[in-house]
Scaffold this motif. Structure first.
Motif, PDB file in Angstrom:
ATOM      1  N   THR A  51       1.004   7.435   0.937  1.00 38.11           N
ATOM      2  CA  THR A  51      -0.078   6.474   0.733  1.00 38.11           C
ATOM      3  C   THR A  51       0.492   5.271  -0.004  1.00 38.11           C
ATOM      4  OG1 THR A  51      -1.718   8.241   0.616  1.00 38.11           O
ATOM      5  CG2 THR A  51      -2.359   6.106  -0.288  1.00 38.11           C
ATOM      6  N   GLU A  53      -0.543   1.493  -1.581  1.00 38.90           N
ATOM      7  CA  GLU A  53      -1.611   0.569  -1.967  1.00 38.90           C
ATOM      8  C   GLU A  53      -0.980  -0.757  -2.358  1.00 38.90           C
ATOM      9  OE1 GLU A  53      -4.309   0.448  -5.736  1.00 38.90           O
ATOM     10  OE2 GLU A  53      -5.206   1.803  -4.252  1.00 38.90           O
ATOM     11  N   ALA A  61      -6.858  -4.606  -5.734  1.00 37.30           N
ATOM     12  CA  ALA A  61      -6.371  -3.897  -4.554  1.00 37.30           C
ATOM     13  C   ALA A  61      -6.798  -4.644  -3.297  1.00 37.30           C
ATOM     14  CB  ALA A  61      -6.905  -2.473  -4.522  1.00 37.30           C
ATOM     15  N   ARG A  64      -5.079  -0.295   1.337  1.00 40.76           N
ATOM     16  CA  ARG A  64      -4.452   1.011   1.163  1.00 40.76           C
ATOM     17  C   ARG A  64      -4.179   1.562   2.557  1.00 40.76           C
ATOM     18  NH1 ARG A  64      -7.930   4.742  -2.114  1.00 40.76           N
ATOM     19  NH2 ARG A  64      -7.138   3.436  -3.771  1.00 40.76           N
ATOM     20  N   ARG A  66      -1.993   4.656   4.895  1.00 44.58           N
ATOM     21  CA  ARG A  66      -1.201   5.884   4.969  1.00 44.58           C
ATOM     22  C   ARG A  66      -0.139   5.644   6.029  1.00 44.58           C
ATOM     23  NH1 ARG A  66      -6.209   7.374   3.514  1.00 44.58           N
ATOM     24  NH2 ARG A  66      -6.355   8.827   1.780  1.00 44.58           N
TER      25      ARG A  66
END
Length: 156
Positions: A51, A53, A61, A64, A66
């Motif tokens: 993951t 970010e 942020a 995000r 994966r």
């Protein structure tokens, strides 16, 4: 432990990898860079996925994602990935790095990621969960052929 609490086994601290925070640059155009922070997290219970970010310098942020651990590892030395996530090394220079391209409908983001610390961090994840013990991915081609052929394919 309360009976309503589910027990999730955790790995000993010695078998966990701390998150990796890297200063990266988002390329806004050929000459304009936006400094950002990328935090990479590894979960030994889901070893094939990392993951990541991305946040601005002020900590907000932005995204995000994966990303496959194998894709990141391969992208340190050669073109890796296809579709909406790709990674490949930049041209050799004093600071080794790789390009990480993330695409989505109507938007794409290109990041320059320093590779030395990322490579060391990925190596630590492979010491905990070697690639050969990751779950085997589903054979999508075989699965789809089975669906298309169906049980009646042999009766004809």
């Amino acid at each position: 432990m309360h009976p309503d609490q589910s027990h999730t086994p955790t790995r000993p601290q010695s078998e966990q990898v701390a998150s990796l925070c890297l200063d990266v640059d988002r390329m806004l155009d050929e000459f304009t860079r936006l400094p950002m922070r990328a935090t990479f997290r590894f979960d030994a219970d889901r070893p094939s996925v990392v993951t990541v970010e991305f946040a601005t310098e002020r900590g907000r942020a932005l995204v995000r994602r994966r990303i496959g651990r194998e894709l990141l590892h391969g992208g340190l030395t050669a073109m890796s990935g296809c579709g909406e996530v790709r990674m490949w090394p930049t041209l050799p220079r004093e600071r080794p790095s790789s390009w990480l391209l993330l695409e989505a409908p109507d938007v794409e983001a290109l990041f320059e990621v320093p590779t030395a610390r990322l490579a060391a961090w990925l190596a630590a994840t492979y010491r905990i969960v070697p690639a050969e013990v990751e779950p085997v991915p589903l054979d999508w081609d075989g699965f789809l052929m089975g669906l298309l052929d169906g049980p009646e394919a042999g009766a004809g």
